[in-house]
Design a protein around this motif. Sequence first.
Motif, PDB file in Angstrom:
ATOM      1  N   GLN A  49     -10.582  -2.538   1.635  1.00 30.71           N
ATOM      2  CA  GLN A  49      -8.988  -2.071   1.928  1.00 30.71           C
ATOM      3  C   GLN A  49      -9.199  -0.263   1.969  1.00 30.71           C
ATOM      4  OE1 GLN A  49      -6.522  -3.886  -0.511  1.00 30.71           O
ATOM      5  NE2 GLN A  49      -6.225  -6.008   0.468  1.00 30.71           N
ATOM      6  N   ARG A  55     -12.531  -6.711  -2.916  1.00 32.09           N
ATOM      7  CA  ARG A  55     -11.421  -6.406  -1.891  1.00 32.09           C
ATOM      8  C   ARG A  55     -10.621  -5.447  -1.685  1.00 32.09           C
ATOM      9  NH1 ARG A  55      -8.656 -10.326  -3.151  1.00 32.09           N
ATOM     10  NH2 ARG A  55      -7.451 -10.077  -4.672  1.00 32.09           N
ATOM     11  N   THR A  74      -8.576   2.240   4.909  1.00 25.14           N
ATOM     12  CA  THR A  74      -7.085   2.792   5.340  1.00 25.14           C
ATOM     13  C   THR A  74      -7.890   4.530   5.437  1.00 25.14           C
ATOM     14  OG1 THR A  74      -6.196   1.755   3.697  1.00 25.14           O
ATOM     15  CG2 THR A  74      -5.407   3.839   4.243  1.00 25.14           C
TER      16      THR A  74
END
Length: 92
Positions: free
Chosen positions: A51, A47, A55
Amino acid sequence: MCRNIRTLYNFAPPAAGDEVHAASLQYVRKVSGFTKPSQANQEAFDRAVAQVAATTQELLDSLVTNAPPKDREVEAAKARRRAQARYTITAA
């Protein structure tokens, strides 16, 4: 561990998703201290990589510059020359 993280911005062609993912993976490995997380931590690790990759892609997509894009082959050749100079052993 983070030697594989390369500058991804302002190249022609632009950084591909696999390059962003590889950099994100190296970053999460460095921060977590895991090269391969345990099964108990695998979900959190994956995860975090996703992420960071999202980003990072958002950042790369929103940056602007007036500088012309760098050529990947030219930059790779420069890096090879620097490495050769750094690691060449001279006889005394």
